[in-house]
Design an enzyme around this catalytic site. Structure first.
Site, short mmCIF file in Angstrom:
data_model
loop_
_atom_site.label_atom_id
_atom_site.label_comp_id
_atom_site.label_asym_id
_atom_site.label_seq_id
_atom_site.Cartn_x
_atom_site.Cartn_y
_atom_site.Cartn_z
CB CYS A 101 -0.91 0.03 1.22
SG CYS A 101 -1.88 1.56 1.34
CG MET A 300 -5.33 2.23 -5.12
SD MET A 300 -6.21 2.53 -6.67
CE MET A 300 -5.52 1.22 -7.67
#
Length: 378
Positions: A101, A300
């Protein structure tokens, strides 16, 4: 039966948030990968949840908020900490350990100091070298410190986050995912078979494997907000079909590593999800990406790395949308606003390589103490 309490810190990093743990604070049976660790993280978040609400957990029932992180002393030389990230599925019985992430990478750098793994030292900017253990890559976080602790508050504004905070600059070293080529097929543009016929796509392996298509080729403008996509099951099915076709072309369909699917367009005036007007001249291109099968509310972090890298290579669809030519940075529009990203790419023996991708984020502790879970849940 009673509840087990575990030291934990709830943090925002970029446009995501998750529950952070020190490895040594986890129950013994959860300090190693396996079913016990997965079940613990699922119970912390509140998954699997058929109601898709996470009422009985710390999650927020979105791809941006269903996350847990383990930070520990570095396992490789010349690094400060290991950072291991788990994406907890919302309605399914699964935890994905296959990727990073990018947003929570910001919080991992700050947490390394908060947790005592890295000395804050003098006022200024502390460099934290992070080993991203999921994908085996180096991330360098430049974290501001003041009075012996992380400086969390400041005037850096990040679209998709309501309040300003202190800026943390992230460098993703050699971000081509895994050991594969930057462009797995050897092409800057491929043709994949979409549900409505052939579609041109740039298939890139940087930050995260990603499939980029032109918005106009699939009937969009690139200015769409979440409601336009996520409320249309047929559209989501078409995106999944494109993502699957891209994965097959990249040769990763059998490895379980799912690529992101995104669509790009040239700059255009539009309105963000907060109602802000953005003029075409304020951005270089438009990008919309899907995460866990839904259009992301912003972007993202790993996909931002892919965008930066693809934009730096003349001939990709991302570079084309940005106007073409050589470039080391772009500012792209996403549903919540815009983001500046950069990358250093070059050709070596006829193959494109990227040495570094850079972007700015922020991070802040939201709550710290103990998280509680039923003792028989893991």
């Amino acid at each position: 039966m009673k509840q087990t309490r575990i030291p934990a810190t709830y943090m925002r990093g970029g446009t995501s948030k998750g529950v952070f743990f020190r490895l040594e604070d986890l129950p013994d049976r959860c300090r190693e990968p396996g079913r016990a660790r997965d079940r613990l993280f699922q119970r912390v978040i509140g998954s699997p949840d058929p109601y898709a609400a996470h009422i009985d957990g710390m999650g927020g029932a979105t791809s941006s908020t269903s996350k847990c992180v383990i930070v520990s002393p570095a396992s490789v030389p010349d690094h400060d900490v290991d950072y291991l990230y788990g994406q907890v599925a919302i309605g399914e019985d699964a935890v994905d350990w296959s990727s990073n992430c990018g947003n929570l990478s910001t919080a991992a750098g700050a947490f390394a100091i908060h947790a005592g793994y890295v000395d804050a030292g003098r006022d200024g900017v502390r460099t934290v070298r992070i080993w991203q253990a999921n994908i085996g890559k180096t991330i360098v976080a430049h974290v501001p410190v003041e009075n012996g602790t992380v400086q969390e508050l400041g005037d850096f504004e990040l679209d998709g986050v309501t309040f300003s905070a202190a800026e943390i600059v992230l460098e993703f070293a050699d971000p081509a995912a895994g050991e594969g080529a930057l462009f797995p097929t050897g092409n800057l543009v491929d043709t994949i078979e979409g549900p409505d016929g052939p579609v041109q796509a740039t298939l890139i392996n940087a930050g995260i494997p990603a499939v980029f298509v032109r918005a106009r080729d699939i009937g969009y403008t690139g200015t769409e907000l979440r409601e336009a996509i996520n409320g249309d099951p047929a559209a989501l099915d078409r995106f999944e079909a494109l993502r699957t076709a891209g994965a097959a072309a990249m040769g990763i369909d059998k490895t379980g590593r799912a690529p992101a699917i995104a669509f790009v367009a040239a700059p255009a005036g539009h309105v963000t999800s907060s109602g802000k007007q953005v003029a075409a001249g304020e951005i270089d291109l438009l990008v919309r990406a899907l995460s866990m099968g839904k259009l992301h509310h912003a972007m993202m972090g790993t996909a931002s790395v892919a965008i930066a890298t693809a934009a730096a290579v003349p001939g990709t669809l991302v570079n084309e949308a940005a106007g073409g030519g050589a470039r080391t940075a772009v500012r792209f529009g996403h549903p919540s606003g815009a983001l500046q990203v950069g990358a250093e790419a070059r050709q070596v023996d006829g193959r494109w390589t990227v040495t570094k991708a850079i972007m700015s984020r922020s991070a802040r502790i939201l709550m710290e103490g103990w998280v509680r879970v039923p003792e028989d849940s893991f």
